[in-house]
Design a protein around this motif. Sequence first.
Motif, PDB file in Angstrom:
ATOM      1  N   LEU A 143      -3.744  -3.555  -1.256  1.00 28.80           N
ATOM      2  CA  LEU A 143      -2.340  -3.301  -1.549  1.00 28.80           C
ATOM      3  C   LEU A 143      -1.449  -3.915  -0.483  1.00 28.80           C
ATOM      4  CD1 LEU A 143      -0.466  -1.810  -3.571  1.00 28.80           C
ATOM      5  CD2 LEU A 143      -0.508   0.121  -1.987  1.00 28.80           C
ATOM      6  N   GLY A 144      -0.465  -4.682  -0.930  1.00 32.57           N
ATOM      7  CA  GLY A 144       0.477  -5.323  -0.025  1.00 32.57           C
ATOM      8  C   GLY A 144       1.801  -4.591   0.009  1.00 32.57           C
ATOM      9  N   ALA A 145       2.850  -5.309   0.361  1.00 31.15           N
ATOM     10  CA  ALA A 145       4.170  -4.721   0.539  1.00 31.15           C
ATOM     11  C   ALA A 145       4.803  -4.262  -0.773  1.00 31.15           C
ATOM     12  CB  ALA A 145       5.090  -5.713   1.234  1.00 31.15           C
ATOM     13  N   GLN A 146       4.438  -4.875  -1.893  1.00 28.57           N
ATOM     14  CA  GLN A 146       5.023  -4.511  -3.184  1.00 28.57           C
ATOM     15  C   GLN A 146       4.208  -3.396  -3.849  1.00 28.57           C
ATOM     16  OE1 GLN A 146       7.938  -5.715  -4.404  1.00 28.57           O
ATOM     17  NE2 GLN A 146       8.042  -6.721  -2.411  1.00 28.57           N
ATOM     18  N   PRO A 147       4.876  -2.404  -4.459  1.00 28.74           N
ATOM     19  CA  PRO A 147       4.132  -1.380  -5.202  1.00 28.74           C
ATOM     20  C   PRO A 147       3.264  -2.035  -6.270  1.00 28.74           C
ATOM     21  CG  PRO A 147       6.448  -0.791  -5.036  1.00 28.74           C
ATOM     22  CD  PRO A 147       6.318  -2.210  -4.533  1.00 28.74           C
TER      23      PRO A 147
END
Length: 180
Positions: free
Chosen positions: A76-80
């Motif tokens: 999981l990165g910065a964007q939901p």
Amino acid sequence: MPNLAALSEKAIYQEAWRIVHRIPEFIADRGGRLIWCNAAFLRVVTDGDVVRLQQQLLTFPDRSTHASFLTFINDLGAQPAAWLMRPPTEDSYLLFRCALVEPAGHPAGIACTIFDSRDREIPVWGDFASVFGLTPSEGHVSRLLMEGNTLVGAAGLLGITTETAKTHLRRIYAKVGVGS
């Protein structure tokens, strides 16, 4: 329940929300250790058919599902993003909508909300299309699929061909970040 007299005003409201909120929510670390949860999530864990809690670690009844979830939260990165799973005993879907939480001075956590297609009282679709950048058509297809319709059934309800529905589904998967 904590001693309300010892809590700040903010904490009192957060605790009240945690107790009455119907939608299961939790925060875990990237290894799947539970950091925080609301009462609705504890009810899900008590049922044990979707997710379990063993010594503060989130586990799933199926090992491959568990491995898939850990891969998802680790990537999981910065964007939901969303992770979809099908409960083993039902023809329904669960959507885990997760976002990275990075408090100063602490390791990152993953905040997740679980939407269950079996629960018709929760308005799960209000922001789904906009959060994931779906077109209106993709939003309609995803809603019908999450409600338990087949792809052919969703196409029929929307008055589109199955091939068009498949195209929408491929685009939905790409935007939501799932493979199947």
